[in-house]
Design a protein around this motif. Structure first.
Motif, mmCIF file in Angstrom:
data_model
loop_
_atom_site.group_PDB
_atom_site.id
_atom_site.type_symbol
_atom_site.label_atom_id
_atom_site.label_comp_id
_atom_site.label_asym_id
_atom_site.label_seq_id
_atom_site.Cartn_x
_atom_site.Cartn_y
_atom_site.Cartn_z
ATOM 1 N N PRO A 36 0.805 -1.222 0.000
ATOM 2 C CA PRO A 36 0.000 0.000 0.000
ATOM 3 C C PRO A 36 0.846 1.284 0.000
ATOM 4 N N ALA A 37 0.170 2.402 -0.140
ATOM 5 C CA ALA A 37 0.859 3.693 -0.127
ATOM 6 C C ALA A 37 0.191 4.608 0.881
ATOM 7 N N PHE A 65 -4.030 9.507 3.741
ATOM 8 C CA PHE A 65 -4.802 8.272 3.561
ATOM 9 C C PHE A 65 -3.851 7.113 3.292
ATOM 10 N N ALA A 66 -4.221 5.947 3.830
ATOM 11 C CA ALA A 66 -3.518 4.724 3.454
ATOM 12 C C ALA A 66 -4.343 4.112 2.333
ATOM 13 N N VAL A 67 -3.703 3.828 1.206
ATOM 14 C CA VAL A 67 -4.417 3.287 0.046
ATOM 15 C C VAL A 67 -3.777 1.960 -0.342
ATOM 16 N N GLY A 68 -4.582 0.905 -0.384
ATOM 17 C CA GLY A 68 -4.086 -0.438 -0.700
ATOM 18 C C GLY A 68 -3.564 -0.532 -2.125
#
Lengths: 75, 660
Positions: free
Chosen positions: A48-49, A58-61
């Motif tokens: 993720p980023a 935000f954590a984005v998969g």
């Protein structure tokens, strides 16, 4: 390029989001629409980023990162 | 006397519940991760002559719903049940928070904007022109601080005033192209649906291709609303927000550099997972060591109380039976459980600290790659972590997952996490059989439970071939020093729950167990082995022998543990007639008795494994049924967990016997 190919510390602008309609809407609602600037604070190889959009982190998969197309900030 | 119903709505993690608690005096749980509130909660207050019904709604980012708890909020707001909306916003993050505000304004309902967390702006030296913001938005704006208890009365007064003095505002103006479409659609709606409320909002929603509105007014979808203008409308809203903020914010300061620095450590690509494991190790290490240190005092008090009660009953000539019921049944059962309160207290204190610091979302990020391999999003990791506290809220927290399959898988995993109720079982057995390695033995249960959950999930994903459809998407809030009030509310509630459980479930279970163990088919028995409990337990001895738990007393304790896992411990007190099971005397006596009957450290560890994995307590079963809505799923989960507990304990015991 895809967000998943982005590098830590870089800034990009969103080109388009090619994800499931409901997920795309979610990103839109969070302010991630076309031309929005985002900063990649961290990104894991095949993981993720962490991005910062409109002042929020935000954590984005990975799966989502692969569906978000971005371009360099100056492009 | 008049009545008014007011709904609190806003983005997740913007302080709605803290504000709601400040008004109602309620002690609802708050924490620093998005999605803490999953159900709407009501409270009542009085403001002079007005009775206010306050409703706290789960956080939403927009009125187009995505997750289950967001649908709860949207449905409630659209139902019109709330006469006034209080839109709570995080003033330090207006860029995103005002998006929902603009959507709410378009609803055309009386509303007040509450600016929360103004202290963060102050710290950043940013000044917000509240009057101008109110002027631009066309709604009243009030600065509040739930923490400092300021602006609360003013906000409520404004809300009450708005009910009767509300003047409709059309909300923001879009570009000419969008406005033209809105106007055309509005006139069409007016003709076709003359009784409709708020044409403009419906027109905008039609242009956005909102699922529910499109289904309702499908005939209007062609023509003007043929193409979705959602992205344009959203873009224009965010552009408008930028413009507003340019006007109302003075001296826009820097965002928190502390969070950036802390994230470099906590979300490090290599060290992120080891740091997470280290944090959890510290949590459990303190739970065992500090908890056990305080526990000694509790044991002393319990022993004195038990002796005093026995003395009093004897002096009152209460009779053997009553004395035995009170001392060996109730005090041994309930009191035995109360001595574990220090461990429970420390555990929840640590968890509250983690939840309020902002670390939970980071844990979801750090574990996302691992969880992804298991076919789940990292978001599912938060309910798993909450499972270390109690399975019931953890099962409920799975609602924040968008995908139903993800939810079911997460709910299936949660009971494998070692909840606080299993803690007394681990502490008792490990102290009894593993002396100086007691903490290690107990800690190993947390690790085994965690990996069993992961393996079980892997198996389910392989069998069903299902991969998570939804990846991770979670806000990472700013780190903050946990608030004393938030942590104390959290811990107080948990301690209260524990005491209530000791006074109800465990009390009842201890009394029932005492009767089962003191009565047989011929009435009162002198020898416990002739009791109903013994007879029933013996029936299951052949099945449980391979696990090393083929002792009727242990079987009875395990069955009683279905009421609540702590009952396994209280049952042992009652079964073996020990006044204070967690005292050194009690431990030595029970260990000696068990050893004499052939129950060794190997059996004890097998029992710990069985307790870790077998059926969750009744409350968890009820939560699973409620959240899945399926008896088949609930029963399958029970059967699978029972089967797994038997298999793992048997495997461990049989291999252990071969080695030792």
């Amino acid at each position: 390029m895809k967000l998943s190919d982005g590098t830590k510390g870089s800034k990009y602008r969103i080109d388009k989001i090619l994800l499931d309609a409901s997920v795309t809407r979610r990103f839109y609602a969070l302010g991630m629409t076309q031309n929005t600037e985002l900063a990649v604070l961290n990104i894991k190889k095949s993981g993720p980023a962490i991005i910062k959009v409109r002042g929020t982190r935000f954590a984005v998969g990975r799966k989502f990162c692969e569906g978000i197309y971005v371009r360099g900030n100056g492009e | 006397m008049s009545d008014i119903s007011i709904a609190f709505t806003g983005n997740p993690n913007c302080g709605k519940t803290t504000l709601f608690n400040a008004y109602t005096g309620a002690d609802l749980k708050v924490a620093n991760w998005p999605g803490v509130t999953v159900e709407k909660v009501e409270g009542r207050i009085r403001l002079g002559d007005v009775r206010c019904r306050l409703v706290d709604l789960p956080g939403i980012y927009s009125l187009s719903s995505y997750t289950m708890e967001e649908r709860v909020s949207r449905e409630y707001i659209l139902s019109g049940e709330a006469e006034v909306i209080i839109n709570v916003t995080d003033a330090s993050n207006l860029k995103r928070n005002l998006y929902l505000t603009l959507q709410l304004i378009e609803l055309g309902k009386p509303m007040v904007l509450a600016l929360n967390m103004m202290d963060i702006l102050k710290k950043r030296n940013v000044v917000l022109d509240i009057d101008r913001l109110s002027g631009i938005l066309g709604i009243p704006v009030v600065a509040v601080s739930a923490k400092m208890q300021t602006g609360l009365r003013q906000l409520m007064e404004k809300a009450v005033y708005e009910k009767t003095h509300f003047s409709y505002s059309t909300g923001m103006k879009y570009s000419a192209k969008i406005e033209e479409k809105i106007t055309a659609l509005t006139s069409m709606l007016r003709k076709k649906y003359p009784k409709m409320e708020n044409y403009r909002w419906h027109a905008i929603k039609l242009l956005e291709h909102d699922g529910e509105i499109c289904r309702k007014y499908a005939p209007l979808l062609g023509g003007i609303a043929e193409e979705s203008c959602e992205a344009e409308i959203i873009n224009e809203k965010y552009d408008f927000i930028e413009k507003i903020l340019d006007i109302v914010l003075i001296n826009t300061g820097k965002s928190s550099t502390f969070t950036d620095k802390a994230d470099k450590i906590f979300t490090h690509n290599i060290w992120g997972i080891p740091i997470f494991l280290l944090i959890m190790s510290v949590v459990f290490f303190l739970t065992f060591t500090v908890g056990d240190f305080i526990k000694v005092f509790f044991e002393g008090w319990l022993e004195s109380f038990s002796h005093a009660a026995e003395g009093l009953l004897r002096s009152l000539d209460a009779g053997e039976m009553i004395t035995s019921l009170v001392v060996d049944g109730i005090i041994a059962g309930v009191g035995g459980i109360l001595t574990f309160l220090p461990n429970i207290f420390i555990l929840f204190l640590m968890l509250a600290f983690l939840e309020d610091s902002g670390y939970m979302s980071r844990a979801a990020y750090v574990m996302d790659t691992v969880m992804g391999r298991l076919g789940l999003s990292g978001r599912a990791f938060i309910p798993m972590l909450l499972g270390f506290g109690c399975s019931v809220p953890a099962i409920m927290a799975s609602r924040t997952l968008e995908d139903k399959a993800d939810r079911l898988k997460t709910i299936f995993m949660i009971p494998f996490m070692s909840c606080s109720a299993k803690l007394p079982v681990y502490v008792m057995l490990s102290q009894m059989f593993f002396s100086k390695y007691a903490a290690l033995a107990a800690y190993s249960m947390y690790i085994i439970g965690f990996f069993t959950a992961i393996l079980a999930l892997l198996a389910v994903s392989r069998i069903t071939g299902q991969k998570s459809l939804n990846g991770l998407l979670i806000e990472l809030p700013e780190y903050k020093l946990p608030s004393l009030r938030t942590v104390s509310i959290y811990v107080k509630e948990k301690v209260k729950d524990y005491l209530a459980k000791a006074g109800t479930t465990i009390f009842a279970a201890s009394v029932v167990l005492w009767f089962i163990l003191n009565f047989g088919k011929n009435g009162l028995v002198n020898d416990i082995s002739e009791s109903f409990g013994a007879v029933a337990g013996r029936q299951l001895v052949p099945i449980m022998t391979p696990t090393g738990l083929g002792f009727w007393q242990i079987i009875v304790a395990l069955i009683a543990g279905l009421a609540a896992k702590e009952v396994v411990v209280s049952s042992m007190s009652v079964l073996y007639g020990i006044g204070n099971i967690s005292s050194q005397e009690g431990i030595t006596f029970l260990a000696h008795t068990l050893n004499n009957s052939g129950f060794s450290a190997l059996n004890a560890y097998s029992m710990m494994l069985f307790c870790l994995l077998y059926i969750p307590c009744i409350a968890s079963i009820a939560a699973i049924k409620k959240e899945t809505g399926s008896w088949i799923y609930t029963l399958s989960a029970i059967v699978m967990q029972l089967g797994l507990a038997w298999c793992v304990s048997t495997l461990f015991y049989q291999i252990g016997r071969m080695i030792l």
